[in-house]
Design a protein around this motif. Structure first.
Motif, PDB file in Angstrom:
ATOM      1  N   VAL A 261      -2.091  -8.591   1.283  1.00 55.57           N
ATOM      2  CA  VAL A 261      -0.831  -7.259   0.685  1.00 55.57           C
ATOM      3  C   VAL A 261      -0.059  -8.182   0.758  1.00 55.57           C
ATOM      4  O   VAL A 261       0.470  -7.674   1.684  1.00 55.57           O
ATOM      5  N   GLU A 262       1.166  -8.280  -0.475  1.00 54.72           N
ATOM      6  CA  GLU A 262       2.043  -8.886  -0.285  1.00 54.72           C
ATOM      7  C   GLU A 262       2.831  -8.240  -1.982  1.00 54.72           C
ATOM      8  O   GLU A 262       2.913  -9.019  -3.455  1.00 54.72           O
ATOM      9  N   PRO A 263       2.995  -7.026  -1.695  1.00 46.29           N
ATOM     10  CA  PRO A 263       3.470  -5.823  -3.167  1.00 46.29           C
ATOM     11  C   PRO A 263       4.955  -6.426  -3.372  1.00 46.29           C
ATOM     12  O   PRO A 263       5.335  -5.727  -4.643  1.00 46.29           O
ATOM     13  N   PHE A 264       5.563  -6.903  -2.477  1.00 47.37           N
ATOM     14  CA  PHE A 264       7.132  -7.428  -2.785  1.00 47.37           C
ATOM     15  C   PHE A 264       7.983  -5.470  -3.417  1.00 47.37           C
ATOM     16  O   PHE A 264       8.553  -5.854  -4.578  1.00 47.37           O
ATOM     17  N   ASN A 265       8.087  -4.434  -2.680  1.00 43.36           N
ATOM     18  CA  ASN A 265       7.921  -3.187  -3.348  1.00 43.36           C
ATOM     19  C   ASN A 265       8.743  -2.809  -2.886  1.00 43.36           C
ATOM     20  O   ASN A 265       8.916  -2.461  -1.027  1.00 43.36           O
ATOM     21  N   ALA A 266       9.765  -2.271  -3.205  1.00 42.30           N
ATOM     22  CA  ALA A 266      11.102  -1.464  -2.656  1.00 42.30           C
ATOM     23  C   ALA A 266      10.504   0.170  -2.444  1.00 42.30           C
ATOM     24  O   ALA A 266      11.064   0.234  -1.147  1.00 42.30           O
ATOM     25  N   GLU A 267       9.775   1.031  -2.262  1.00 39.09           N
ATOM     26  CA  GLU A 267       9.470   1.799  -2.202  1.00 39.09           C
ATOM     27  C   GLU A 267       8.949   1.600  -0.702  1.00 39.09           C
ATOM     28  O   GLU A 267       9.493   2.415   0.544  1.00 39.09           O
ATOM     29  N   LEU A 268       8.077   0.680  -0.243  1.00 33.67           N
ATOM     30  CA  LEU A 268       7.625   0.294   0.245  1.00 33.67           C
ATOM     31  C   LEU A 268       8.655   0.026   1.542  1.00 33.67           C
ATOM     32  O   LEU A 268       8.048  -0.196   3.060  1.00 33.67           O
ATOM     33  N   ARG A 269       9.632  -0.820   1.613  1.00 32.66           N
ATOM     34  CA  ARG A 269      10.497  -1.368   2.511  1.00 32.66           C
ATOM     35  C   ARG A 269      11.208   0.063   2.870  1.00 32.66           C
ATOM     36  O   ARG A 269      11.814  -0.474   3.799  1.00 32.66           O
ATOM     37  N   GLU A 270      11.134   0.738   2.124  1.00 27.87           N
ATOM     38  CA  GLU A 270      11.883   1.681   1.971  1.00 27.87           C
ATOM     39  C   GLU A 270      11.475   3.129   3.363  1.00 27.87           C
ATOM     40  O   GLU A 270      12.323   3.304   4.184  1.00 27.87           O
ATOM     41  N   LEU A 271       9.814   2.488   3.992  1.00 26.05           N
ATOM     42  CA  LEU A 271       9.263   4.047   5.020  1.00 26.05           C
ATOM     43  C   LEU A 271       9.752   2.714   6.115  1.00 26.05           C
ATOM     44  O   LEU A 271       9.967   1.539   6.493  1.00 26.05           O
ATOM     45  N   PRO A 272       9.251   3.697   7.058  1.00 24.69           N
ATOM     46  CA  PRO A 272       9.420   2.852   8.749  1.00 24.69           C
ATOM     47  C   PRO A 272       8.260   2.001   8.596  1.00 24.69           C
ATOM     48  O   PRO A 272       7.139   2.040   7.796  1.00 24.69           O
ATOM     49  N   VAL A 273       7.920   1.296   9.657  1.00 20.52           N
ATOM     50  CA  VAL A 273       7.405  -0.146   9.292  1.00 20.52           C
ATOM     51  C   VAL A 273       6.257   0.298   9.376  1.00 20.52           C
ATOM     52  O   VAL A 273       4.514  -0.007   9.130  1.00 20.52           O
ATOM     53  N   ARG A 274       5.878   1.798  10.654  1.00 17.14           N
ATOM     54  CA  ARG A 274       4.718   1.906  11.111  1.00 17.14           C
ATOM     55  C   ARG A 274       3.801   2.684  10.017  1.00 17.14           C
ATOM     56  O   ARG A 274       2.806   2.635   9.642  1.00 17.14           O
ATOM     57  N   ASP A 275       4.942   3.259   9.130  1.00 12.26           N
ATOM     58  CA  ASP A 275       3.957   4.219   7.849  1.00 12.26           C
ATOM     59  C   ASP A 275       3.576   3.214   6.288  1.00 12.26           C
ATOM     60  O   ASP A 275       2.568   3.243   6.183  1.00 12.26           O
ATOM     61  N   ALA A 276       4.103   1.687   6.562  1.00 10.54           N
ATOM     62  CA  ALA A 276       3.771   0.839   5.083  1.00 10.54           C
ATOM     63  C   ALA A 276       2.473   0.572   6.018  1.00 10.54           C
ATOM     64  O   ALA A 276       2.382   0.160   5.146  1.00 10.54           O
ATOM     65  N   VAL A 277       2.622  -0.297   7.215  1.00  8.48           N
ATOM     66  CA  VAL A 277       0.774  -0.452   7.791  1.00  8.48           C
ATOM     67  C   VAL A 277       0.243   0.494   7.114  1.00  8.48           C
ATOM     68  O   VAL A 277      -0.484  -0.344   6.869  1.00  8.48           O
ATOM     69  N   ALA A 278       0.382   1.898   7.588  1.00  8.60           N
ATOM     70  CA  ALA A 278      -0.835   2.731   7.684  1.00  8.60           C
ATOM     71  C   ALA A 278      -1.010   2.615   5.688  1.00  8.60           C
ATOM     72  O   ALA A 278      -2.368   2.567   5.525  1.00  8.60           O
ATOM     73  N   ARG A 279      -0.252   2.324   4.854  1.00 10.35           N
ATOM     74  CA  ARG A 279      -1.001   2.716   3.735  1.00 10.35           C
ATOM     75  C   ARG A 279      -1.312   1.455   2.964  1.00 10.35           C
ATOM     76  O   ARG A 279      -2.247   1.563   2.288  1.00 10.35           O
ATOM     77  N   THR A 280      -0.749   0.317   3.797  1.00 11.40           N
ATOM     78  CA  THR A 280      -1.004  -0.909   3.419  1.00 11.40           C
ATOM     79  C   THR A 280      -2.553  -1.064   3.693  1.00 11.40           C
ATOM     80  O   THR A 280      -3.508  -1.782   3.020  1.00 11.40           O
ATOM     81  N   ALA A 281      -2.688  -0.622   4.775  1.00 14.13           N
ATOM     82  CA  ALA A 281      -4.427  -0.632   5.633  1.00 14.13           C
ATOM     83  C   ALA A 281      -5.303   0.246   4.383  1.00 14.13           C
ATOM     84  O   ALA A 281      -6.752  -0.002   3.678  1.00 14.13           O
ATOM     85  N   GLU A 282      -4.534   1.848   4.348  1.00  7.12           N
ATOM     86  CA  GLU A 282      -5.871   2.578   3.699  1.00  7.12           C
ATOM     87  C   GLU A 282      -5.797   1.902   2.269  1.00  7.12           C
ATOM     88  O   GLU A 282      -6.872   1.913   1.660  1.00  7.12           O
ATOM     89  N   ALA A 283      -5.003   1.428   1.630  1.00  6.46           N
ATOM     90  CA  ALA A 283      -4.917   0.607   0.387  1.00  6.46           C
ATOM     91  C   ALA A 283      -5.865  -0.448   0.268  1.00  6.46           C
ATOM     92  O   ALA A 283      -6.960  -0.554  -0.592  1.00  6.46           O
TER      93      ALA A 283
END
Length: 288
Positions: A261-283
């Motif tokens: 996944v390569e979303p270049f997403n500002a909202e995702l970058r604002e999350l803690p890294v672990r939360d961002a990875v969790a959302r990516t895995a779920e998606a």
């Protein structure tokens, strides 16, 4: 934990924290990939260059012990650069390729700059054919397949005087002109969408021609030609892109490589890294 890898026997999911906007260090990437069920991690050439030959040789087994393998590496050569810069980077590439090969990396890629202010399409095409062949010669000798990613948004390729390769059809022409079975395409669903392509366009490819795949969605509320290259969404977030058709076509041709996944997403970058990875895995799990 989310187990993205269990969703398909065809693809293997790869975690690229750089593509998500984070740089926590290689060991953290491996830990997070393991925790959230990814199948692979993206090679970090900067990290690999700090390791000894013995440490590099141990990496594939160490990854395998964590249930991981390598995804696709970046190629540290700017194929659109001025001649002197390209020549210097090409000389340095042999050592970089040797490092990647020593670590067991077998795929690497770069993107095609889809416009030029100085080179017409034909002149730019001829230069890319020559330069891709030169880079490929080095990578192929190291046992590394070479992927080229086209960039589809009109908001990018129309910003300079001469548009260049920005569709899958044009990439296929470029690959044919290079004439090496070691060179293929990196397919990104966002570029596929913004280029107005269909599943049948993907089915024109053989599995061996696809080096790597990026899965992204597009922001809602914009026309296709209004989409911006550096503003994307996690897979399935909006449904703007028909990812079912995209993934289905890849299954049809028998693609069996990395998906990231390569979303270049500002909202995702604002999350803690672990939360961002969790959302990516779920998606990824939901789409695959």
């Amino acid at each position: 934990m989310a187990e993205t890898g269990s969703t398909t026997s065809t693809f293997f999911t790869s975690l690229s924290l750089g593509a998500l906007g984070f740089d926590p260090g290689f060991s953290t990437v491996v830990d997070l990939a393991t925790e959230f069920g990814f199948d692979a991690v993206e090679p970090d050439l900067r990290h690999l260059r700090t390791l000894s030959e013995q440490e590099l040789a141990k990496l594939p087994d160490q990854l395998a012990d964590r249930g991981l393998r390598w995804g696709v590496a970046g190629v540290p050569v700017d194929l659109s650069a001025e001649a002197a810069t390209f020549a210097k980077q090409l000389v340095e590439l042999e050592a970089h390729a040797a490092t990647l090969a020593a670590a067991g990396v077998t795929r690497a890629g770069t993107w095609i700059r889809p416009m030029s202010d100085t080179l017409t399409y034909r002149r730019n095409f001829a230069r890319w054919v020559e330069r891709v062949a030169l880079v490929d010669e080095v990578l192929a000798a190291a046992g590394i397949r070479f992927g080229l990613e086209y960039v589809g948004p009109k908001t990018m390729w129309s910003t300079e005087r001469y548009p260049f390769v920005h569709t899958l059809a044009e990439v296929r022409e470029l690959l044919a002109a290079v004439g090496s079975s070691n060179v293929g395409v990196i397919l990104d669903s966002f570029h596929w969408y913004t280029s107005g392509e269909t599943a049948d366009d993907i089915r024109q490819l053989s599995a061996s021609q696809v080096i790597s795949v990026d899965l992204n969605d597009a922001p809602a509320g914009l026309e296709r030609d209004e989409q911006q290259d550096l503003s994307r969404m996690l897979p399935g977030a909006t449904g703007v892109i028909d990812l079912a058709s995209f993934v289905g076509a890849l299954r049809d041709i028998g693609y069996a490589g990395p998906v990231k996944v390569e979303p270049f997403n500002a909202e995702l970058r604002e999350l803690p890294v672990r939360d961002a990875v969790a959302r990516t895995a779920e998606a990824l799990r939901a789409v695959l």
